[in-house]
Design a protein around this motif. Sequence first.
Motif, PDB file in Angstrom:
ATOM      1  N   THR A  67     -38.156  17.603   0.927  1.00  0.00           N
ATOM      2  CA  THR A  67     -36.888  17.882   0.456  1.00  0.00           C
ATOM      3  C   THR A  67     -36.218  17.024  -0.550  1.00  0.00           C
ATOM      4  OG1 THR A  67     -35.676  17.124   2.403  1.00  0.00           O
ATOM      5  CG2 THR A  67     -36.163  19.694   2.358  1.00  0.00           C
ATOM      6  N   THR A  68     -36.631  15.613  -0.420  1.00  0.00           N
ATOM      7  CA  THR A  68     -36.199  14.765  -1.147  1.00  0.00           C
ATOM      8  C   THR A  68     -37.359  13.775  -1.739  1.00  0.00           C
ATOM      9  OG1 THR A  68     -35.974  13.109   0.574  1.00  0.00           O
ATOM     10  CG2 THR A  68     -34.351  14.401   0.269  1.00  0.00           C
ATOM     11  N   LYS A  69     -36.817  12.862  -2.704  1.00  0.00           N
ATOM     12  CA  LYS A  69     -37.860  12.002  -3.445  1.00  0.00           C
ATOM     13  C   LYS A  69     -38.474  11.245  -2.253  1.00  0.00           C
ATOM     14  CE  LYS A  69     -37.874   8.389  -6.977  1.00  0.00           C
ATOM     15  NZ  LYS A  69     -38.632   7.449  -6.152  1.00  0.00           N
TER      16      LYS A  69
END
Length: 118
Positions: free
Chosen positions: A54-56
Amino acid sequence: MTSKIRHMTIDSADAHSLASFWSAALGEPLHADDEEALIEGAGLLFVTVPERKTTKNRIHLDLQPQDRTREEEVDRLLALGATLVDDRRRADGTGWAVLADPEGNEFCVERSAAERAG
C-alpha cells in the motif's frame, strides 16, 4: 558471536509468480515449495501474505548490470514485466532508473561498472 542476514524476506500476493520474475531478472535459480519461494544465490525469500502493498518501500534493491549497459538492462527488465516508476537518468550518463516489479515493489537500476569507469 554476531548475526548475519540469511535472507531478505519479501511479502507478496503470489510468492511463486513474483519469485519467478526475480529469478529471471537476476539469472539465479528458483527453489520453491508450497508456502514460499527462495532465490538462494541472491538471498531473497518470497512468502505469500493476504495484505497488498500500500505504500512506498522502506528498503529496496539497487541492481548493477554485469554484462550490459544500464539502458539494455532497463529494457530487459521492462520486457520481463517491470514498470518504469521514475526516470532519474541524466543526459551526462549519470543517475539511475526506478522500476517496480510486477507487484509494485520499487527497485533501482544503476550504471554498470564499465559505464562508471568509462
